[in-house]
Design a protein around this motif. Structure first.
Motif, PDB file in Angstrom:
ATOM      1  N   ASP A 107       4.417   5.010   1.550  1.00 42.11           N
ATOM      2  CA  ASP A 107       5.828   6.030   1.506  1.00 42.11           C
ATOM      3  C   ASP A 107       5.136   7.432   1.409  1.00 42.11           C
ATOM      4  O   ASP A 107       5.443   8.367   1.200  1.00 42.11           O
ATOM      5  N   GLY A 108       3.891   7.753   1.549  1.00 46.09           N
ATOM      6  CA  GLY A 108       2.954   8.667   1.255  1.00 46.09           C
ATOM      7  C   GLY A 108       2.406   9.063   0.006  1.00 46.09           C
ATOM      8  O   GLY A 108       2.434   8.478  -0.896  1.00 46.09           O
ATOM      9  N   ASP A 109       1.367   9.815  -0.326  1.00 44.92           N
ATOM     10  CA  ASP A 109       1.669  10.648  -1.955  1.00 44.92           C
ATOM     11  C   ASP A 109       2.890  10.932  -2.335  1.00 44.92           C
ATOM     12  O   ASP A 109       3.296  11.646  -2.197  1.00 44.92           O
ATOM     13  N   TRP A 140       0.739  -1.203  -0.272  1.00 43.97           N
ATOM     14  CA  TRP A 140       0.089   0.261   0.059  1.00 43.97           C
ATOM     15  C   TRP A 140       0.664   1.277  -0.167  1.00 43.97           C
ATOM     16  O   TRP A 140       0.956   1.375   0.954  1.00 43.97           O
ATOM     17  N   VAL A 141       1.138   1.753  -1.191  1.00 51.17           N
ATOM     18  CA  VAL A 141       2.241   2.849  -1.357  1.00 51.17           C
ATOM     19  C   VAL A 141       1.925   3.663  -0.962  1.00 51.17           C
ATOM     20  O   VAL A 141       2.576   4.963   0.290  1.00 51.17           O
ATOM     21  N   ILE A 190      -1.146   1.829  -4.758  1.00 52.01           N
ATOM     22  CA  ILE A 190      -0.903  -0.238  -4.338  1.00 52.01           C
ATOM     23  C   ILE A 190      -0.009  -0.371  -6.024  1.00 52.01           C
ATOM     24  O   ILE A 190       0.154  -0.127  -7.540  1.00 52.01           O
ATOM     25  N   ALA A 191       1.139  -1.671  -5.182  1.00 47.57           N
ATOM     26  CA  ALA A 191       2.268  -2.214  -5.748  1.00 47.57           C
ATOM     27  C   ALA A 191       1.746  -3.567  -5.609  1.00 47.57           C
ATOM     28  O   ALA A 191       1.741  -4.298  -4.356  1.00 47.57           O
ATOM     29  N   SER A 192       1.209  -3.846  -7.078  1.00 52.88           N
ATOM     30  CA  SER A 192       0.891  -5.813  -7.249  1.00 52.88           C
ATOM     31  C   SER A 192       1.214  -5.935  -8.221  1.00 52.88           C
ATOM     32  O   SER A 192       2.519  -5.627  -8.931  1.00 52.88           O
TER      33      SER A 192
END
Length: 288
Positions: free
Chosen positions: A201-203, A196-197, A209-211
């Motif tokens: 890590d913040g906007d 859940w980027v 999302i990195a999937s």
């Protein structure tokens, strides 16, 4: 004069165009019933109609028809609508203005819709991801122009964008969906790597999302969530567009809609302007 007294005074003058005071009263009744419905509380449409008949001096049929007009205007606002009152369009903009006034007086109501955390005891079900509306083998609804006019005038896309609780809930739902899809494909190894980027890590990454796909290819997912229908407009940042262009093979936009009731989604892939009209809504002003 009290609000009730003012309404009865108006009723004694006979029927005609609905006044702002009458619109405010019936919009308040509509959203009271909708709030009960969304919360699972019982409500009685017939009783509410009789109360409005007495208060407004309007007929039962006129009140029923007006509730259907409110459903149409609410759809333009990107809001859920009350069951049993199918949208009837060609409503006057004064009715949309009454909805805007009600939302301004109840700012927390819209923010709380559909934002129950997905990380409870039970895992949320997988999302139904269907076809984007631009790919349907059917023309857009004839009422689209009126709904777009409401959305532009009352900045529906901006309201969804500012609703951080809604945005966060949508991202969390997609996070669970991606992990579940990989697990069901036998890729527990990849499911554990889904990130859940935006939360971690913040906007700023240009995606939330990195999937992965089951065969291991990277998926960079930007999530846009609304409680409205599938054609509700949304905001997208310059940075998100730039990442979409530079990472075309990996990037996608997952649009969640009807989130407060039956969350569904569709996927858009770059170039986005093949699906949506990109309209500049603000400009940076630099001094000469």
């Amino acid at each position: 004069m009290t609000d009730t007294g003012a309404l009865r005074s108006l009723a004694s003058m006979g029927v005609g165009d609905w006044t702002d005071t009458e619109n405010d009263a019936i919009v308040a009744a509509y959203f009271s019933m909708l709030s009960d419905e969304l919360s699972g509380r019982p409500h009685n449409k017939a009783v509410q109609n009789r109360v409005l008949q007495e208060t407004l001096g309007r007929s039962r049929g006129s009140i029923e028809f007006k509730h259907c007009n409110i459903s149409a205007a609410a759809k333009g606002f990107g809001l859920p609508i009350l069951s049993g009152y199918q949208p009837r369009f060609n409503f006057q903009m004064s009715l949309a203005e009454a909805i805007s006034r009600w939302l301004a007086r109840h700012s927390q109501w819209d923010s709380a819709l559909g934002t129950h955390p997905a990380s409870g005891v039970a895992e949320p079900p997988a999302l139904f991801v269907g076809v984007a509306p631009t790919l349907h083998n059917a023309p857009p609804p004839v009422e689209l122009t009126q709904m777009q006019a409401v959305a532009r005038r009352f900045d529906v896309a901006g309201r969804d964008e500012r609703n951080r609780a809604l945005g966060r809930a949508g991202e969390e739902r997609v996070l669970h969906h991606e992990r579940m899809q990989l697990q069901q494909s036998g890729r527990q190894d990849l499911a554990r790597q889904v990130r859940w980027v935006a939360e971690e890590d913040g906007d700023g990454a240009g995606y939330d999302i990195a999937s992965f796909t089951p065969d291991g290819r990277v998926r960079l997912i930007e999530v846009k969530t609304t409680n409205g229908w599938e054609r509700t407009p949304f905001h997208i940042s310059r940075n998100e567009l730039e990442v979409a262009e530079s990472r075309r093979e990996a990037w996608c936009l997952l649009r969640l809609y009807d989130f407060s009731r039956h969350p569904r989604a569709f996927e858009l892939r770059p170039p986005l302007d093949t699906h949506v009209s990109l309209i500049a809504t603000s400009y940076q002003a630099n001094f000469h």
